[in-house]
Design a protein around this motif. Structure first.
Motif, PDB file in Angstrom:
ATOM      1  N   GLY A   1      -0.492   2.880  -5.160  1.00 27.19           N
ATOM      2  CA  GLY A   1      -1.096   4.069  -4.582  1.00 27.19           C
ATOM      3  C   GLY A   1      -2.251   3.730  -3.664  1.00 27.19           C
ATOM      4  O   GLY A   1      -3.066   4.603  -3.352  1.00 27.19           O
ATOM      5  N   GLU A   2      -2.329   2.485  -3.223  1.00 24.68           N
ATOM      6  CA  GLU A   2      -3.442   2.044  -2.379  1.00 24.68           C
ATOM      7  C   GLU A   2      -3.490   2.852  -1.090  1.00 24.68           C
ATOM      8  O   GLU A   2      -2.497   2.949  -0.376  1.00 24.68           O
ATOM      9  CB  GLU A   2      -3.310   0.548  -2.059  1.00 24.68           C
TER      10      GLU A   2
ATOM     11  N   ARG B   1       7.209   0.222  -9.578  1.00 28.28           N
ATOM     12  CA  ARG B   1       6.308   1.328  -9.240  1.00 28.28           C
ATOM     13  C   ARG B   1       5.004   1.160  -9.998  1.00 28.28           C
ATOM     14  O   ARG B   1       5.005   1.000 -11.214  1.00 28.28           O
ATOM     15  CB  ARG B   1       6.946   2.665  -9.615  1.00 28.28           C
ATOM     16  N   CYS B   2       3.921   1.182  -9.259  1.00 26.19           N
ATOM     17  CA  CYS B   2       2.575   1.154  -9.838  1.00 26.19           C
ATOM     18  C   CYS B   2       1.737   2.232  -9.161  1.00 26.19           C
ATOM     19  O   CYS B   2       0.591   2.000  -8.765  1.00 26.19           O
ATOM     20  CB  CYS B   2       1.945  -0.223  -9.693  1.00 26.19           C
ATOM     21  N   ASP B   3       2.350   3.403  -8.997  1.00 19.41           N
ATOM     22  CA  ASP B   3       1.652   4.523  -8.365  1.00 19.41           C
ATOM     23  C   ASP B   3       0.370   4.815  -9.138  1.00 19.41           C
ATOM     24  O   ASP B   3       0.322   4.680 -10.357  1.00 19.41           O
ATOM     25  CB  ASP B   3       2.557   5.765  -8.390  1.00 19.41           C
ATOM     26  N   GLY B   4      -0.651   5.217  -8.407  1.00 14.60           N
ATOM     27  CA  GLY B   4      -1.917   5.545  -9.047  1.00 14.60           C
ATOM     28  C   GLY B   4      -2.846   4.356  -9.191  1.00 14.60           C
ATOM     29  O   GLY B   4      -3.993   4.513  -9.588  1.00 14.60           O
TER      30      GLY B   4
ATOM     31  N   ASP C   1       0.842  -1.196   0.000  1.00 17.87           N
ATOM     32  CA  ASP C   1       0.000   0.000   0.000  1.00 17.87           C
ATOM     33  C   ASP C   1       0.879   1.249   0.000  1.00 17.87           C
ATOM     34  O   ASP C   1       2.107   1.172   0.101  1.00 17.87           O
ATOM     35  CB  ASP C   1      -1.013  -0.022   1.150  1.00 17.87           C
ATOM     36  N   GLY C   2       0.243   2.400  -0.132  1.00 15.71           N
ATOM     37  CA  GLY C   2       0.975   3.658  -0.249  1.00 15.71           C
ATOM     38  C   GLY C   2       1.776   4.047   0.973  1.00 15.71           C
ATOM     39  O   GLY C   2       2.679   4.887   0.877  1.00 15.71           O
ATOM     40  N   ASN C   3       1.506   3.462   2.128  1.00 14.48           N
ATOM     41  CA  ASN C   3       2.244   3.775   3.349  1.00 14.48           C
ATOM     42  C   ASN C   3       3.440   2.851   3.593  1.00 14.48           C
ATOM     43  O   ASN C   3       4.253   3.114   4.465  1.00 14.48           O
ATOM     44  CB  ASN C   3       1.313   3.694   4.567  1.00 14.48           C
ATOM     45  N   PHE C   4       3.534   1.783   2.835  1.00 17.47           N
ATOM     46  CA  PHE C   4       4.579   0.784   3.058  1.00 17.47           C
ATOM     47  C   PHE C   4       5.957   1.342   2.671  1.00 17.47           C
ATOM     48  O   PHE C   4       6.087   2.019   1.656  1.00 17.47           O
ATOM     49  CB  PHE C   4       4.278  -0.473   2.225  1.00 17.47           C
ATOM     50  N   PRO C   5       7.006   1.035   3.442  1.00 17.03           N
ATOM     51  CA  PRO C   5       8.351   1.521   3.114  1.00 17.03           C
ATOM     52  C   PRO C   5       8.986   0.692   1.985  1.00 17.03           C
ATOM     53  O   PRO C   5      10.014   0.024   2.169  1.00 17.03           O
ATOM     54  CB  PRO C   5       9.105   1.364   4.437  1.00 17.03           C
TER      55      PRO C   5
END
Length: 142
Positions: A126-127, A44-47, A30-34
């Motif tokens: 970007g979850e 990268r699969c942002d969005g 998810d978006g918060n994961f380091p």
């Protein structure tokens, strides 16, 4: 473009999925994961959210049929009142794509981080849902 490859699967992600062997693991983060600090290989699969990526990946990727639980979720921290409705979405997708009714083990947060460091790749999404991290163990194509 290739026939039969979901459009959400980038060339980089397709390459990683093809390179993976039996029992290799991939993290959908998810978006918060380091992700950057933990990844051996970062995609990268942002969005994009995890459910749509999971659905697309499972069209190409067999889950390991030789283990009891081929998918792992990051366990909610004790005392955290967080809800995890996204887990139900994951279960529905995995059941539809693989037939597995109970695919998940829950892994304590810091143990999940350590396991993610050993994964073949981490997919940074970007979850925005919390506790939306998922590890998949690759199976064999029979």
């Amino acid at each position: 473009m290739l026939k039969g490859i979901p459009k959400i699967i980038s060339p980089e992600l397709l390459k990683v999925l093809a390179e993976m062997g039996h029992s290799d693991e991939i993290v959908l983060a998810d978006g918060n994961f380091p992700a950057v600090s933990h990844a051996q290989r970062l995609v990268r699969c942002d969005g994009h959210g995890v459910p749509e990526l999971l659905d697309a990946i499972l069209q190409l990727f067999p889950l390991d049929q030789y283990v009891e639980k081929p998918a792992a979720l990051m366990q909610v921290m004790p005392g955290d009142p967080a809800e995890t409705p996204i887990w139900g979405e994951y279960k529905a997708i995995i059941t539809r794509r693989s037939g597995l009714e109970e695919p998940f083990e829950e892994v304590e947060r810091f143990a999940f981080y350590e396991r993610a460091k050993k994964a073949y790749a981490i997919v940074a999404t970007g979850e925005s849902a919390i506790y939306a991290n998922l590890i998949l163990k690759k199976g064999v194509i029979s």
